[in-house]
Design an enzyme around this catalytic site. Structure first.
Site, mmCIF file in Angstrom:
data_model
loop_
_atom_site.group_PDB
_atom_site.id
_atom_site.type_symbol
_atom_site.label_atom_id
_atom_site.label_comp_id
_atom_site.label_asym_id
_atom_site.label_seq_id
_atom_site.Cartn_x
_atom_site.Cartn_y
_atom_site.Cartn_z
ATOM 1 N N HIS A 20 0.065 -20.788 45.030
ATOM 2 C CA HIS A 20 -1.379 -21.072 45.098
ATOM 3 C C HIS A 20 -2.152 -19.951 45.794
ATOM 4 O O HIS A 20 -3.326 -19.720 45.494
ATOM 5 C CB HIS A 20 -1.634 -22.386 45.823
ATOM 6 C CG HIS A 20 -1.451 -23.604 44.972
ATOM 7 N ND1 HIS A 20 -2.069 -23.745 43.748
ATOM 8 C CD2 HIS A 20 -0.733 -24.751 45.169
ATOM 9 C CE1 HIS A 20 -1.730 -24.922 43.221
ATOM 10 N NE2 HIS A 20 -0.918 -25.545 44.065
ATOM 11 N N HIS A 40 2.621 -35.915 51.573
ATOM 12 C CA HIS A 40 2.096 -35.119 50.467
ATOM 13 C C HIS A 40 2.458 -35.774 49.138
ATOM 14 O O HIS A 40 3.254 -36.716 49.077
ATOM 15 C CB HIS A 40 2.647 -33.696 50.557
ATOM 16 C CG HIS A 40 1.766 -32.664 49.955
ATOM 17 N ND1 HIS A 40 2.190 -31.794 48.988
ATOM 18 C CD2 HIS A 40 0.456 -32.355 50.183
ATOM 19 C CE1 HIS A 40 1.202 -30.975 48.649
ATOM 20 N NE2 HIS A 40 0.134 -31.307 49.361
ATOM 21 N N ASP A 78 5.362 -23.949 45.765
ATOM 22 C CA ASP A 78 4.047 -24.230 45.187
ATOM 23 C C ASP A 78 2.917 -23.634 46.020
ATOM 24 O O ASP A 78 2.000 -22.996 45.491
ATOM 25 C CB ASP A 78 3.888 -25.748 45.080
ATOM 26 C CG ASP A 78 2.523 -26.174 44.578
ATOM 27 O OD1 ASP A 78 2.241 -25.962 43.395
ATOM 28 O OD2 ASP A 78 1.748 -26.733 45.385
ATOM 29 N N HIS A 112 -2.027 -24.497 38.741
ATOM 30 C CA HIS A 112 -0.740 -24.779 38.115
ATOM 31 C C HIS A 112 -0.746 -24.266 36.676
ATOM 32 O O HIS A 112 -1.797 -23.964 36.115
ATOM 33 C CB HIS A 112 -0.459 -26.281 38.111
ATOM 34 C CG HIS A 112 -0.318 -26.860 39.473
ATOM 35 N ND1 HIS A 112 -0.365 -28.215 39.726
ATOM 36 C CD2 HIS A 112 -0.121 -26.269 40.687
ATOM 37 C CE1 HIS A 112 -0.195 -28.431 41.018
ATOM 38 N NE2 HIS A 112 -0.054 -27.271 41.618
ATOM 39 N N ASP A 167 8.202 -30.010 39.187
ATOM 40 C CA ASP A 167 7.186 -30.963 38.751
ATOM 41 C C ASP A 167 6.238 -30.313 37.751
ATOM 42 O O ASP A 167 5.785 -30.932 36.803
ATOM 43 C CB ASP A 167 6.419 -31.533 39.949
ATOM 44 C CG ASP A 167 5.998 -30.471 40.956
ATOM 45 O OD1 ASP A 167 6.319 -29.278 40.753
ATOM 46 O OD2 ASP A 167 5.368 -30.834 41.966
ATOM 47 N N SER A 189 1.010 -32.525 41.265
ATOM 48 C CA SER A 189 2.320 -32.991 41.736
ATOM 49 C C SER A 189 2.451 -34.506 41.781
ATOM 50 O O SER A 189 3.569 -35.021 41.777
ATOM 51 C CB SER A 189 2.606 -32.417 43.134
ATOM 52 O OG SER A 189 2.755 -31.024 43.082
#
Length: 564
Positions: A362, A199, A358, A481, A401, A136
């Site tokens: 994960h 973040h 996201d 990702h 992203d 990211s």
């Protein structure tokens, strides 16, 4: 020799049983007769599924095709005005399969998310300069600074390797985000996220760091400034009008607690929230710090110059699991930010991140990922409604992203529950899920240690639990990702620039061009040049007009005298 051949033949033809599933080496090529469950299509009485009644008529598709064509023709009219306002909605991990699955989660394959109705759509290539599959931070750099860089680095060029503090301090290696350019132009700026505000994605908007991991001082090398400190004391951070998100632990020292009882983890003894309050007071700014939904909703925009909100120690909760009376939603944070930012007649730039899509991916938590996508959809929808006529002077851009290893597979029938099984394997004679991942921590939830799948039918009562994990083909501690392209949706001034397929950093350049921001050496539109000339040239042009009138009056008066 004959004996060896016979033994080989026997071994090839022998059936093996794993966890009650009968198979054969030939089963990859031949459907083996068996009394176990079979694929529905193997039933001689099988009836093909049928689609919605209206969709069976060709007129439905002809009419809907013509209606969409008319809409596309209307969208072909280009808005060439300067984007006074820019709103960047970034769905972290919002892959194209996630978009498609969310439509089904919302109730139908044919539905559209709010931003999918935007007139211009493109595809962006997401790799970092040193990794095929990105993170990211390098993708945020592409979008917010117009420069691609290395995996894991924050706001620095590709000359800075991950974890390198000295090189990140060199001015020549530092990148400039669109928020900095906006502040230099006199516009207001804001950041809204449901992740920690330190973040990777939000950090790129205001910070420079050799590693995304240096959110506070606990692992910081000597000579560098941590990300949280840069939000409070940095060049861009001190000028942010609005900053809302999670991650309070990085702003409070160890041994202390935030307003929600969450412990701090800074080792330098600094209370950065107190620093922010003292600094804004010293500059006579009407500033307000909030820590819960009640406080946020009570903020009166006309009475606030600066707003800072930290609503959790770590990331904010998934909306489906949140205490919704205490934590504000992404929509509520976005609308409050807009109410404050739009008071600036010069305009504003706002970054809104739906970051928990996201995190759910994960952990192979497909339902939560889809539900968080719905939250982003709502935030965009309410933003467009809130803007009203201002939408014509506001560039709205929605993108991701990066993607994930999340897929939609099999041949589920139309209208099938996207969270359920959707097809059947003839080889292991079990149904399988429509939604799966290439890797992740859920592998053991769906596969036996000795091989073979666990039967999804035994999990049927848990399909809709938020914490139900979907199958991962490869065991991995944290689902990775994906490296595929991501969608870009745009509406407003110069939105047509974002059509086509391009490198992700082109988004950053398109945003600057549309908003008339960035270095003087960058491309500028005619509208931008007129805007830049207008402010400085207007008084001069007024004087010129007066001189022309004086000369003309004198000329007419002289001619009138001679005539007499």
């Amino acid at each position: 020799m004959v004996l060896i051949c016979v033994l080989l033949l026997v071994s090839l033809c022998a059936h093996i049983t794993v966890h009650g599933v009968t198979g054969s080496p030939l089963s990859a090529f031949v459907t083996v007769a068996n009394s176990e469950p079979t694929h529905p299509m193997d039933n001689p009485n099988w009836v093909p599924p049928t689609g919605p009644t209206r969709e069976k008529d060709r007129e439905y598709w002809q009419d809907s095709g013509q209606a969409r064509l008319r809409r596309q023709l209307e969208h072909s009219r280009q808005n060439l005005n300067v984007a006074k306002n820019v709103i960047i909605f970034l769905g972290d991990g919002l892959s194209i399969p996630t978009l498609a699955a969310t439509r089904m989660y919302m109730g139908g394959e044919e539905l559209e998310l709010s931003f999918e109705t935007f007139p211009h759509t493109g595809l962006a290539k997401t790799y970092c300069i040193n990794y095929q599959v990105s993170d990211s931070s390098c993708t945020a750099a592409a979008i917010l600074t117009g420069v691609k860089n290395n995996y894991g680095t924050i706001g620095v060029s590709g000359h800075v390797p991950l974890m390198n503090c000295p090189l990140s301090l060199q001015e020549s290696n530092r990148l400039t985000s669109i928020l900095k350019y906006a502040q230099e132009d006199g516009r207001s700026t804001g950041i809204v996220t449901n992740t920690r505000i330190t973040h990777a994605t939000p950090a790129v908007a205001y910070a420079v760091s050799g590693a995304r991991y240096w959110e506070d001082d606990t692992e910081l090398p000597p000579g560098c400034e941590d990300i949280a400190s840069q939000l409070i004391h940095g060049d861009i951070g001190t000028n942010l009008t609005v900053a809302l998100g999670g991650g309070s632990r990085h702003f409070y020292p160890t041994g202390t607690f935030d307003s929600n009882g969450e412990p701090g983890r800074r080792t330098d003894g600094r209370n950065l929230v107190s620093d922010w309050i003292e600094r804004t007071a010293a500059h006579d700014l009407r500033a307000q710090f909030v820590h819960d939904r009640t406080g946020l909703l009570a903020v009166q925009p006309a009475l606030v110059d600066r707003l800072f909100g930290l609503f959790s120690g770590n990331h904010m909760s998934y909306r489906l699991l949140a205490d919704q009376l205490r934590e504000p939603s992404l929509t509520e944070m976005t609308l409050k930010a807009l109410e404050i930012l739009e008071r600036n007649d010069r305009g504003f730039v706002l970054l809104v991140e739906g970051g928990r899509i996201d995190h759910a991916h994960h952990d192979n938590l497909a339902k939560l990922a889809l539900d968080e996508t719905v939250e982003l959809h709502r935030a965009v929808e309410h933003t467009v409604q809130h803007l009203g006529e201002k939408v014509q002077e506001t560039l709205l851009l929605v993108t991701a992203d990066h993607s994930h290893t999340f897929t939609i597979g099999g041949y589920p029938v139309r209208g099938n529950d996207i969270l359920s099984t959707g097809d059947f394997s003839r080889f292991d004679r079990m149904p399988f899920f429509t939604l799966t991942y290439a890797n992740g921590p859920s592998y053991s939830d769906h596969f036996y240690e000795t091989g073979g799948r666990r039967n999804p039918d035994d999990m049927r009562d848990r399909y809709h639990d938020p914490d139900f994990t979907y199958p991962a083909a490869v065991p991995y501690e944290d689902e990775t990702h994906g490296g595929d392209d991501v969608a870009v949706f745009a509406q407003g001034p110069w939105a047509h620039l974002f059509s086509g397929l391009y490198e992700q950093h082109v988004i950053g350049h398109g945003l600057l061009y549309a908003a008339c921001l960035g270095p003087d050496t960058y491309q500028q539109s005619d509208a931008c040049r007129d805007r830049l000339r207008g402010g400085a040239q207007k008084p001069i042009q007024t004087v010129k007009h007066l001189l022309v009138l004086v000369v003309l009056f004198g000329y007419l008066r002289t001619n009138a005298f001679h005539t007499v």
